[in-house]
Design a protein around this motif. Structure first.
Motif, PDB file in Angstrom:
ATOM      1  N   LEU A  38     100.967  65.309  -9.764  1.00 49.90           N
ATOM      2  CA  LEU A  38     101.494  66.118  -8.658  1.00 49.90           C
ATOM      3  C   LEU A  38     100.338  66.898  -8.048  1.00 49.90           C
ATOM      4  O   LEU A  38      99.581  67.555  -8.757  1.00 49.90           O
ATOM      5  CB  LEU A  38     102.564  67.084  -9.164  1.00 49.90           C
ATOM      6  CG  LEU A  38     103.063  68.142  -8.173  1.00 49.90           C
ATOM      7  CD1 LEU A  38     103.757  67.496  -6.977  1.00 49.90           C
ATOM      8  CD2 LEU A  38     104.015  69.124  -8.852  1.00 49.90           C
ATOM      9  N   ILE A  39     100.197  66.792  -6.727  1.00 45.96           N
ATOM     10  CA  ILE A  39      99.130  67.516  -6.033  1.00 45.96           C
ATOM     11  C   ILE A  39      99.741  68.634  -5.200  1.00 45.96           C
ATOM     12  O   ILE A  39     100.553  68.376  -4.317  1.00 45.96           O
ATOM     13  CB  ILE A  39      98.319  66.554  -5.140  1.00 45.96           C
ATOM     14  CG1 ILE A  39      97.709  65.453  -6.008  1.00 45.96           C
ATOM     15  CG2 ILE A  39      97.235  67.296  -4.379  1.00 45.96           C
ATOM     16  CD1 ILE A  39      97.030  64.361  -5.239  1.00 45.96           C
ATOM     17  N   ILE A  40      99.376  69.878  -5.531  1.00 51.39           N
ATOM     18  CA  ILE A  40      99.894  71.022  -4.775  1.00 51.39           C
ATOM     19  C   ILE A  40      98.747  71.569  -3.934  1.00 51.39           C
ATOM     20  O   ILE A  40      97.846  72.242  -4.440  1.00 51.39           O
ATOM     21  CB  ILE A  40     100.436  72.122  -5.707  1.00 51.39           C
ATOM     22  CG1 ILE A  40     101.349  71.513  -6.773  1.00 51.39           C
ATOM     23  CG2 ILE A  40     101.164  73.200  -4.910  1.00 51.39           C
ATOM     24  CD1 ILE A  40     101.778  72.484  -7.853  1.00 51.39           C
ATOM     25  N   GLU A  41      98.734  71.226  -2.672  1.00 47.90           N
ATOM     26  CA  GLU A  41      97.601  71.570  -1.811  1.00 47.90           C
ATOM     27  C   GLU A  41      98.115  71.673  -0.379  1.00 47.90           C
ATOM     28  O   GLU A  41      98.706  70.730   0.137  1.00 47.90           O
ATOM     29  CB  GLU A  41      96.539  70.468  -1.954  1.00 47.90           C
ATOM     30  CG  GLU A  41      95.485  70.413  -0.874  1.00 47.90           C
ATOM     31  CD  GLU A  41      94.615  71.653  -0.814  1.00 47.90           C
ATOM     32  OE1 GLU A  41      93.927  71.952  -1.797  1.00 47.90           O
ATOM     33  OE2 GLU A  41      94.645  72.348   0.227  1.00 47.90           O
ATOM     34  N   PRO A  42      97.923  72.819   0.258  1.00 50.78           N
ATOM     35  CA  PRO A  42      98.438  72.984   1.618  1.00 50.78           C
ATOM     36  C   PRO A  42      97.666  72.188   2.679  1.00 50.78           C
ATOM     37  O   PRO A  42      98.246  71.791   3.685  1.00 50.78           O
ATOM     38  CB  PRO A  42      98.334  74.487   1.878  1.00 50.78           C
ATOM     39  CG  PRO A  42      97.386  75.012   0.869  1.00 50.78           C
ATOM     40  CD  PRO A  42      97.385  74.079  -0.280  1.00 50.78           C
ATOM     41  N   SER A  43      96.381  71.949   2.454  1.00 50.99           N
ATOM     42  CA  SER A  43      95.597  71.278   3.505  1.00 50.99           C
ATOM     43  C   SER A  43      95.817  69.772   3.461  1.00 50.99           C
ATOM     44  O   SER A  43      95.581  69.120   2.442  1.00 50.99           O
ATOM     45  CB  SER A  43      94.113  71.583   3.319  1.00 50.99           C
ATOM     46  OG  SER A  43      93.344  70.533   3.854  1.00 50.99           O
ATOM     47  N   VAL A  44      96.250  69.215   4.581  1.00 53.04           N
ATOM     48  CA  VAL A  44      96.531  67.773   4.607  1.00 53.04           C
ATOM     49  C   VAL A  44      95.253  66.962   4.423  1.00 53.04           C
ATOM     50  O   VAL A  44      95.245  65.922   3.772  1.00 53.04           O
ATOM     51  CB  VAL A  44      97.302  67.388   5.897  1.00 53.04           C
ATOM     52  CG1 VAL A  44      96.455  67.579   7.121  1.00 53.04           C
ATOM     53  CG2 VAL A  44      97.796  65.963   5.815  1.00 53.04           C
ATOM     54  N   ILE A  45      94.155  67.480   4.929  1.00 60.29           N
ATOM     55  CA  ILE A  45      92.883  66.758   4.819  1.00 60.29           C
ATOM     56  C   ILE A  45      92.476  66.638   3.350  1.00 60.29           C
ATOM     57  O   ILE A  45      92.144  65.556   2.853  1.00 60.29           O
ATOM     58  CB  ILE A  45      91.774  67.489   5.607  1.00 60.29           C
ATOM     59  CG1 ILE A  45      92.103  67.452   7.096  1.00 60.29           C
ATOM     60  CG2 ILE A  45      90.418  66.846   5.344  1.00 60.29           C
ATOM     61  CD1 ILE A  45      91.072  68.106   7.971  1.00 60.29           C
ATOM     62  N   ILE A  46      92.539  67.768   2.656  1.00 56.77           N
ATOM     63  CA  ILE A  46      92.149  67.756   1.244  1.00 56.77           C
ATOM     64  C   ILE A  46      93.130  66.920   0.423  1.00 56.77           C
ATOM     65  O   ILE A  46      92.747  66.135  -0.448  1.00 56.77           O
ATOM     66  CB  ILE A  46      92.062  69.204   0.705  1.00 56.77           C
ATOM     67  CG1 ILE A  46      90.970  69.968   1.459  1.00 56.77           C
ATOM     68  CG2 ILE A  46      91.773  69.198  -0.787  1.00 56.77           C
ATOM     69  CD1 ILE A  46      90.814  71.404   1.058  1.00 56.77           C
ATOM     70  N   ARG A  47      94.420  67.064   0.760  1.00 56.18           N
ATOM     71  CA  ARG A  47      95.448  66.331   0.030  1.00 56.18           C
ATOM     72  C   ARG A  47      95.240  64.834   0.135  1.00 56.18           C
ATOM     73  O   ARG A  47      95.207  64.102  -0.846  1.00 56.18           O
ATOM     74  CB  ARG A  47      96.812  66.705   0.612  1.00 56.18           C
ATOM     75  CG  ARG A  47      97.923  66.758  -0.374  1.00 56.18           C
ATOM     76  CD  ARG A  47      99.096  67.545   0.174  1.00 56.18           C
ATOM     77  NE  ARG A  47      99.568  67.051   1.456  1.00 56.18           N
ATOM     78  CZ  ARG A  47      99.994  67.845   2.428  1.00 56.18           C
ATOM     79  NH1 ARG A  47      99.998  69.152   2.281  1.00 56.18           N
ATOM     80  NH2 ARG A  47     100.408  67.336   3.571  1.00 56.18           N
ATOM     81  N   GLU A  48      95.072  64.386   1.377  1.00 57.96           N
ATOM     82  CA  GLU A  48      94.881  62.948   1.603  1.00 57.96           C
ATOM     83  C   GLU A  48      93.562  62.483   0.990  1.00 57.96           C
ATOM     84  O   GLU A  48      93.458  61.373   0.487  1.00 57.96           O
ATOM     85  CB  GLU A  48      94.895  62.642   3.103  1.00 57.96           C
ATOM     86  CG  GLU A  48      96.217  62.952   3.790  1.00 57.96           C
ATOM     87  CD  GLU A  48      97.346  62.024   3.350  1.00 57.96           C
ATOM     88  OE1 GLU A  48      97.077  60.828   3.175  1.00 57.96           O
ATOM     89  OE2 GLU A  48      98.472  62.515   3.160  1.00 57.96           O
ATOM     90  N   GLY A  49      92.554  63.368   1.057  1.00 62.24           N
ATOM     91  CA  GLY A  49      91.239  63.012   0.528  1.00 62.24           C
ATOM     92  C   GLY A  49      91.300  62.777  -0.970  1.00 62.24           C
ATOM     93  O   GLY A  49      90.839  61.752  -1.475  1.00 62.24           O
ATOM     94  N   ILE A  50      91.890  63.713  -1.662  1.00 59.41           N
ATOM     95  CA  ILE A  50      91.949  63.586  -3.121  1.00 59.41           C
ATOM     96  C   ILE A  50      92.842  62.399  -3.499  1.00 59.41           C
ATOM     97  O   ILE A  50      92.543  61.653  -4.430  1.00 59.41           O
ATOM     98  CB  ILE A  50      92.411  64.913  -3.773  1.00 59.41           C
ATOM     99  CG1 ILE A  50      92.130  64.918  -5.279  1.00 59.41           C
ATOM    100  CG2 ILE A  50      93.863  65.224  -3.569  1.00 59.41           C
ATOM    101  CD1 ILE A  50      90.912  65.663  -5.641  1.00 59.41           C
ATOM    102  N   ALA A  51      93.890  62.184  -2.694  1.00 68.20           N
ATOM    103  CA  ALA A  51      94.778  61.048  -2.958  1.00 68.20           C
ATOM    104  C   ALA A  51      94.004  59.734  -2.851  1.00 68.20           C
ATOM    105  O   ALA A  51      94.127  58.851  -3.699  1.00 68.20           O
ATOM    106  CB  ALA A  51      95.954  61.062  -1.988  1.00 68.20           C
ATOM    107  N   ALA A  52      93.182  59.631  -1.813  1.00 69.42           N
ATOM    108  CA  ALA A  52      92.420  58.398  -1.604  1.00 69.42           C
ATOM    109  C   ALA A  52      91.494  58.135  -2.799  1.00 69.42           C
ATOM    110  O   ALA A  52      91.388  57.014  -3.286  1.00 69.42           O
ATOM    111  CB  ALA A  52      91.614  58.505  -0.320  1.00 69.42           C
ATOM    112  N   ILE A  53      90.847  59.211  -3.276  1.00 66.60           N
ATOM    113  CA  ILE A  53      89.933  59.049  -4.413  1.00 66.60           C
ATOM    114  C   ILE A  53      90.707  58.617  -5.664  1.00 66.60           C
ATOM    115  O   ILE A  53      90.306  57.685  -6.367  1.00 66.60           O
ATOM    116  CB  ILE A  53      89.189  60.377  -4.680  1.00 66.60           C
ATOM    117  CG1 ILE A  53      88.212  60.659  -3.533  1.00 66.60           C
ATOM    118  CG2 ILE A  53      88.424  60.310  -6.002  1.00 66.60           C
ATOM    119  CD1 ILE A  53      87.579  62.030  -3.566  1.00 66.60           C
TER     120      ILE A  53
END
Lengths: 198, 232
Positions: free
Chosen positions: A8-23
């Motif tokens: 589960l990723i709890i992160e308000p920034s969509v950029i960071i969220r998508e970034g970490i998801a991609a990794i």
């Protein structure tokens, strides 16, 4: 385990969220990701055992020790990893099982996450809760009814520093309100009852 | 996998529920359900007392497991039952819980003769005052507004969104008192008083947590939906 690792990723920034998801999605062990913008939203997922790892941006805790404790209690069977993209009170991030910094390299991030695939969190680490001398100075003045500004002037430090001391004192003693801090100070002989006014 | 707690279903016997979770006796009382539940199921008991089983199960499940999540599909009549439940809870805190804690804290303070204990007493009285104001606001502004919205279908110059902002954390000071009594204030011979106070504080805290969850996660969002889309 066989099943995919649920994160589960709890992160308000969509950029960071998508970034970490991609990794994470490039990792060879399969991961199954869920997302939340806020802590409230994360809590809607309910049962904590659902996730093997929770990655959280401490900003979603609003700098509140209480929120942190709630989170760690809720996810006590889950590895909670901080996702640090800004400057936070170390008391928050130090309590996570690990921390990913937004400046970390790709390999570092995947290493940290892999490490937590098969581990369960260690027992809550004991934090040193002794007040520093400076913190005691601040607490004494605070308990004698001085404002942040007056404390700053008396100790030749900035108001910002006073606030930061206050926050650390609260975290260490575990009480938030000024009145409760006064009671602590009186009980520990830091101030005389006569020395503070109503 | 399996969740920590099984969710309560309406087909089980009320007595079975109460034996496993005696704290729910208080919930029954607030819904006006009398004990002597015989062999009846939760659903039967609720219907006899004109309480929606869905409302009862929501409150019961939240009491048992604070991470319990309920979808928002309550009808206007069900929301009225929830408001009524919350008002009864307020009355219980004000009439029973607080007077007892305050009395015991006063005794403890007198007994110990320590300045810090007198401060604890003053601190708790201040906290009680804040809580009273909070309940007053809900009893006299928020709840009547919601009931009127439902009965007269009349939205006023007010919205539960204002309420949300007014809804500050009244639990923080409660945590502070518990922390002081358990960790920071040396105990003399006041052990049974302090134990009574602490047990009461922990009970109150748990109850208030469910209470604010019902307000924040069910009542406010559901009424907000009514405000936007009209009644269901």
């Amino acid at each position: 385990m066989g099943t995919r690792c649920k994160i589960l990723i709890i992160e308000p920034s969509v950029i960071i969220r998508e970034g970490i998801a991609a990794i994470l999605q490039q990792m060879k062990d399969g991961v199954e990701l869920s997302f939340a913008d806020t802590l409230e939203e994360a809590l809607k997922f309910g049962q904590s055992e659902l996730f093997k790892i929770v990655i959280i941006n401490p900003v979603t805790l609003n700098n509140s020790k209480k929120n942190l404790n709630n989170l760690l209690t809720l996810y006590n069977k889950t590895n909670v990893v901080g996702l640090i993209s800004n400057h936070y009170d170390r008391n928050l991030s130090d309590n996570f099982a690990d921390n990913i910094f937004v400046t970390d390299r790709h390999e570092t991030i995947t290493q940290i996450i892999s490490k937590h695939f098969n581990t369960t969190p260690a027992a809550t680490n004991d934090i040193d809760n002794t007040l520093s001398e400076r913190e005691i100075d601040v607490l004494k003045l605070l308990a004698s009814g001085k404002s942040n500004k007056e404390i700053a002037e008396e100790l030749f430090i900035s108001i910002h520093t006073v606030i930061s001391h206050r926050k650390n004192i609260s975290n260490k003693i575990g009480v938030k309100s000024t009145a409760a801090l006064v009671i602590y100070a009186v009980a520990n002989g830091l101030i005389d009852v006569d020395s503070f006014t109503e | 996998m399996g969740s920590k707690q099984e969710q309560v279903q309406k087909t089980i016997k009320m007595s079975k529920l109460l034996f496993s979770h005696p704290q729910l006796i208080l919930v029954l009382e607030r819904f006006g359900i009398k004990l002597g539940v015989r062999e009846k199921t939760i659903e039967e008991i609720c219907l006899e007392n004109n309480i929606s089983p869905k409302v009862f199960l929501m409150v019961a499940n939240l009491n048992i497991d604070s991470s319990y999540h309920q979808d928002l599909d309550f009808s206007a009549q069900e929301i009225k039952q929830i408001v009524n439940y919350l008002m009864k809870s307020h009355a219980y805190y004000s009439a029973e819980v607080f007077p007892e804690i305050i009395q015991n804290i006063h005794l403890m303070s007198e007994f110990s003769q320590k300045p810090e204990m007198q401060l604890v007493e003053r601190f708790f009285n201040g906290y009680k005052h804040e809580v009273d104001q909070h309940f007053d606001y809900e009893n006299h502004t928020v709840f009547p507004y919601i009931l009127n919205l439902i009965d007269a279908n009349a939205a006023e110059n007010y919205s539960v969104i204002d309420y949300r902002e007014h809804h500050d954390d009244i639990q923080e000071k409660l945590d502070d008192v518990k922390k002081l009594l358990i960790e920071h204030l040396p105990q003399k011979a006041d052990n049974n008083l302090r134990r009574k106070i602490l047990f009461a504080l922990f009970d109150l805290d748990a109850d208030l947590q469910t209470h604010s969850k019902i307000e924040n996660e069910i009542l406010i969002p559901q009424v907000e939906q009514f405000e936007k889309q009209g009644l269901v």
